[in-house]
Motif scaffolding. Sequence first.
Motif, PDB file in Angstrom:
ATOM      1  N   ARG A  12     101.419  17.107 -31.444  1.00  0.00           N
ATOM      2  CA  ARG A  12     102.507  16.347 -30.850  1.00  0.00           C
ATOM      3  C   ARG A  12     102.460  16.450 -29.316  1.00  0.00           C
ATOM      4  N   ASP A  13     102.206  17.664 -28.864  1.00  0.00           N
ATOM      5  CA  ASP A  13     102.120  17.914 -27.422  1.00  0.00           C
ATOM      6  C   ASP A  13     100.916  17.177 -26.836  1.00  0.00           C
ATOM      7  N   ALA A  14      99.789  17.243 -27.556  1.00  0.00           N
ATOM      8  CA  ALA A  14      98.550  16.659 -27.043  1.00  0.00           C
ATOM      9  C   ALA A  14      98.638  15.135 -26.940  1.00  0.00           C
ATOM     10  N   ILE A  15      99.256  14.500 -27.929  1.00  0.00           N
ATOM     11  CA  ILE A  15      99.271  13.032 -27.888  1.00  0.00           C
ATOM     12  C   ILE A  15     100.182  12.508 -26.787  1.00  0.00           C
ATOM     13  N   ARG A  16     101.137  13.353 -26.342  1.00  0.00           N
ATOM     14  CA  ARG A  16     101.997  12.933 -25.242  1.00  0.00           C
ATOM     15  C   ARG A  16     101.210  12.785 -23.953  1.00  0.00           C
ATOM     16  N   SER A  17     100.087  13.468 -23.873  1.00  0.00           N
ATOM     17  CA  SER A  17      99.349  13.443 -22.613  1.00  0.00           C
ATOM     18  C   SER A  17      98.578  12.137 -22.464  1.00  0.00           C
ATOM     19  N   ARG A  18      98.705  11.248 -23.429  1.00  0.00           N
ATOM     20  CA  ARG A  18      97.994   9.958 -23.449  1.00  0.00           C
ATOM     21  C   ARG A  18      96.489  10.127 -23.625  1.00  0.00           C
ATOM     22  N   TRP A  19      96.060  11.372 -23.800  1.00  0.00           N
ATOM     23  CA  TRP A  19      94.644  11.639 -24.051  1.00  0.00           C
ATOM     24  C   TRP A  19      94.154  10.864 -25.263  1.00  0.00           C
ATOM     25  N   LEU A  20      94.965  11.002 -26.331  1.00  0.00           N
ATOM     26  CA  LEU A  20      94.555  10.413 -27.594  1.00  0.00           C
ATOM     27  C   LEU A  20      94.334   8.909 -27.423  1.00  0.00           C
ATOM     28  N   TRP A  21      95.233   8.290 -26.674  1.00  0.00           N
ATOM     29  CA  TRP A  21      95.159   6.837 -26.498  1.00  0.00           C
ATOM     30  C   TRP A  21      93.981   6.470 -25.621  1.00  0.00           C
ATOM     31  N   ALA A  22      93.813   7.194 -24.529  1.00  0.00           N
ATOM     32  CA  ALA A  22      92.679   6.921 -23.643  1.00  0.00           C
ATOM     33  C   ALA A  22      91.361   7.129 -24.382  1.00  0.00           C
ATOM     34  N   LEU A  23      91.316   8.202 -25.187  1.00  0.00           N
ATOM     35  CA  LEU A  23      90.083   8.497 -25.919  1.00  0.00           C
ATOM     36  C   LEU A  23      89.783   7.446 -26.975  1.00  0.00           C
ATOM     37  N   SER A  24      90.840   7.047 -27.701  1.00  0.00           N
ATOM     38  CA  SER A  24      90.631   6.011 -28.711  1.00  0.00           C
ATOM     39  C   SER A  24      90.054   4.769 -28.055  1.00  0.00           C
ATOM     40  N   GLY A  25      90.646   4.385 -26.912  1.00  0.00           N
ATOM     41  CA  GLY A  25      90.154   3.220 -26.179  1.00  0.00           C
ATOM     42  C   GLY A  25      88.703   3.395 -25.783  1.00  0.00           C
ATOM     43  N   LEU A  26      88.404   4.602 -25.252  1.00  0.00           N
ATOM     44  CA  LEU A  26      87.039   4.880 -24.796  1.00  0.00           C
ATOM     45  C   LEU A  26      86.040   4.774 -25.947  1.00  0.00           C
ATOM     46  N   PHE A  27      86.411   5.368 -27.085  1.00  0.00           N
ATOM     47  CA  PHE A  27      85.472   5.351 -28.214  1.00  0.00           C
ATOM     48  C   PHE A  27      85.288   3.940 -28.768  1.00  0.00           C
ATOM     49  N   VAL A  28      86.364   3.178 -28.826  1.00  0.00           N
ATOM     50  CA  VAL A  28      86.240   1.797 -29.301  1.00  0.00           C
ATOM     51  C   VAL A  28      85.271   1.038 -28.399  1.00  0.00           C
ATOM     52  N   LEU A  29      85.473   1.226 -27.093  1.00  0.00           N
ATOM     53  CA  LEU A  29      84.627   0.543 -26.107  1.00  0.00           C
ATOM     54  C   LEU A  29      83.174   0.972 -26.265  1.00  0.00           C
ATOM     55  N   LEU A  30      83.007   2.290 -26.341  1.00  0.00           N
ATOM     56  CA  LEU A  30      81.678   2.885 -26.409  1.00  0.00           C
ATOM     57  C   LEU A  30      80.924   2.428 -27.648  1.00  0.00           C
ATOM     58  N   PHE A  31      81.613   2.490 -28.780  1.00  0.00           N
ATOM     59  CA  PHE A  31      80.940   2.185 -30.038  1.00  0.00           C
ATOM     60  C   PHE A  31      80.693   0.690 -30.175  1.00  0.00           C
ATOM     61  N   SER A  32      81.607  -0.086 -29.599  1.00  0.00           N
ATOM     62  CA  SER A  32      81.490  -1.523 -29.805  1.00  0.00           C
ATOM     63  C   SER A  32      80.459  -2.166 -28.881  1.00  0.00           C
ATOM     64  N   THR A  33      80.351  -1.619 -27.658  1.00  0.00           N
ATOM     65  CA  THR A  33      79.502  -2.274 -26.665  1.00  0.00           C
ATOM     66  C   THR A  33      78.081  -2.531 -27.147  1.00  0.00           C
ATOM     67  N   PRO A  34      77.369  -1.478 -27.623  1.00  0.00           N
ATOM     68  CA  PRO A  34      75.993  -1.752 -28.046  1.00  0.00           C
ATOM     69  C   PRO A  34      75.947  -2.755 -29.183  1.00  0.00           C
ATOM     70  N   GLY A  35      76.905  -2.636 -30.095  1.00  0.00           N
ATOM     71  CA  GLY A  35      76.960  -3.562 -31.223  1.00  0.00           C
ATOM     72  C   GLY A  35      77.135  -4.991 -30.750  1.00  0.00           C
ATOM     73  N   ILE A  36      78.079  -5.184 -29.835  1.00  0.00           N
ATOM     74  CA  ILE A  36      78.361  -6.528 -29.348  1.00  0.00           C
ATOM     75  C   ILE A  36      77.168  -7.072 -28.576  1.00  0.00           C
ATOM     76  N   LEU A  37      76.642  -6.228 -27.678  1.00  0.00           N
ATOM     77  CA  LEU A  37      75.484  -6.660 -26.880  1.00  0.00           C
ATOM     78  C   LEU A  37      74.341  -7.065 -27.784  1.00  0.00           C
ATOM     79  N   ARG A  38      74.081  -6.231 -28.757  1.00  0.00           N
ATOM     80  CA  ARG A  38      72.927  -6.412 -29.604  1.00  0.00           C
ATOM     81  C   ARG A  38      73.106  -7.612 -30.541  1.00  0.00           C
ATOM     82  N   PHE A  39      74.270  -7.684 -31.171  1.00  0.00           N
ATOM     83  CA  PHE A  39      74.392  -8.653 -32.247  1.00  0.00           C
ATOM     84  C   PHE A  39      74.992  -9.992 -31.833  1.00  0.00           C
ATOM     85  N   TYR A  40      75.709  -9.967 -30.710  1.00  0.00           N
ATOM     86  CA  TYR A  40      76.272 -11.247 -30.288  1.00  0.00           C
ATOM     87  C   TYR A  40      75.502 -11.866 -29.134  1.00  0.00           C
ATOM     88  N   PHE A  41      74.863 -11.011 -28.348  1.00  0.00           N
ATOM     89  CA  PHE A  41      74.129 -11.545 -27.199  1.00  0.00           C
ATOM     90  C   PHE A  41      72.622 -11.371 -27.325  1.00  0.00           C
TER      91      PHE A  41
END
Lengths: 301, 301
Positions: A12-41
């Motif tokens: 509860r304390d950790a998620i207040r720091s917005r870490w969880l949200w920033a990290l989720s965003g980062l991982f989505v970006l990270l994981f999706s980028t190669p996929g998008i680059l590779r398969f769409y472009f």
Amino acid sequence: MSWRAVAEKDFRDAIRSRWLWALSGLFVLLFSTPGILRFYFGVGDVEGQEAEAAGGIVVLFIHMMKEMTALLVPIIAIVIAYAALTRERETGTMKLLLSLPHDRYEVVFGKLLGRSAVIAIPILVGFAVCGLFLLPAATGFAVGRYVGFAVLTALLGVVFVGISVGISAAANSQRQAMVGTVGTYVGFLAVWNPLTGELAEQSVDLVGSSERSRYLIELFLTLLNPMEAYKTLADSLVFESALQARQAAFGFFLFPDPAAIEALGDDLPIVFTDPFVVVYLLLWLVVPITIGMYVFERRDL
Amino acid sequence: MAAIELNGVEKSFGDVRALRGVDLTVEEGEVFGFLGPNGAGKSTTINVLLDFVRADSGTARVLGRDAHHDSVAVRERTGVLPEGFGVYSRLSAREHVEFAIDSKETDQNPEQLLERVGLGDAVDRNAGGFSTGMKQRLALAMALVGDPELLVLDEPSSGLDPNGARELREIVREEADDGTTVFFSSHILGQVEAVCDRVGIIRDGELVAVDSIDGLRDTVGSGSTLVVEVESLPDDAVDAVIALEGVDGVTADGNTLRVSCSDDAKTAVIGALEDGGAAVADFETKESSLEELFAAYTEER
């Protein structure tokens, strides 16, 4: 069940720091980028058939991702967890925490759970979102392998949370915990592999190991490195056999070292099979936490 | 059964001997004031009771259980307001109290507890923005969770304004009327004399006195100081006063004479001065203040 209260509070304390949200965003970006680059472009496109033969788009994805996740997930896990106990000691919240009826073992275990959730949830969210991107482009979307890779990556995060929480529990100060965890990371990254190569080399000179033994020793020591264990387990999801995955531990990217293949032969001892490698990885979860608990239990606050 | 029982407790930090054999018994239902200057060993004693630090030798029992081996059981029945604690800055007052409720596995209303300590209008505010006094109140609310049999309050008045200190004393009295044992440390005697049944004074890691306030007064010396203004002061007169029974000490400063003596001896002192040729112009009696009493115990003699 005292660890549950600690884990819940910590998360509860950790998620207040917005870490969880920033990290989720980062991982989505990270994981999706190669996929998008590779398969769409079509960046780095190979013939569709080749891809399908190897198990489709997921296999390529795992190949592309594992080098990056093996580097990034551990360091992010360290950032999330290295201060788990030292920070509470330095800000005095540990006194509030231990004024309540918590066993010190349970405090460490609760911290492990809370911080594990902080890394595992964003990783799994990242994979889920990325999976949605990949689906439309899928020629052979191997769900099992994809989920396997997601779980394996989350496990890598949890293992490094374990190492960090263990060091944090044993450290005398925030600074010591940081030096300890970052030092461990650099050790796995830059020191371990040259050292194992050297040790295997020495074994030839000292006890006259055969060429096969030399490679087996080097492979075994390499697999004890959690980052390498993770990569070779990811390769097991890609390749047909564990042998091929282990062979890939030698050499560079997709090009294994022919001498290693030659020396390892067709049949590897049981200690090199996937279940054993999983055990080596899990040892890194269990041993540092146990040592950390032992030291923390015996210290003055 | 005694609520707190310390026998020969010793504790050193490096070269510093923080506790040099502390023996202390606090009976159940008692309100006990634990006094001493800063650095005398008050917090170390409390930290031993709570298992925050471990004694080098001696035994510590709280509520009939070993303070180290049965610490969780001790803390299940104890409410603690620690000294020098911090709060979880991202969690609200309510979440702090809920954490204490979860930890103690009770079923209480966090709002009522916060109301009781005067934080009724800050229930959902993050504790990070609290003043020292508010943090103190918050920790007190957490200490009251689970209706503890023993309250350990380490310097509870620090950071509280006079109004807050008064409210704190009221809560201590209410709890004591309920049968709760209260162990209350302070470096200011005035804060404990109004609520405590007995006090113990610690200096340089040793208990130098354990008694009721009245008892301490008797031990320190006679109850009062006689201040006499004389027109002249022959030496014989002073000697005659010193020789009287019930007189502990005489200091002369010009024509002012301060005589510490028992109440019965006052008339004899005036008589002796008159007989010795010192004409008494005026006199008054001062009860020795508790502050002087405290100073007498804690300053080097």
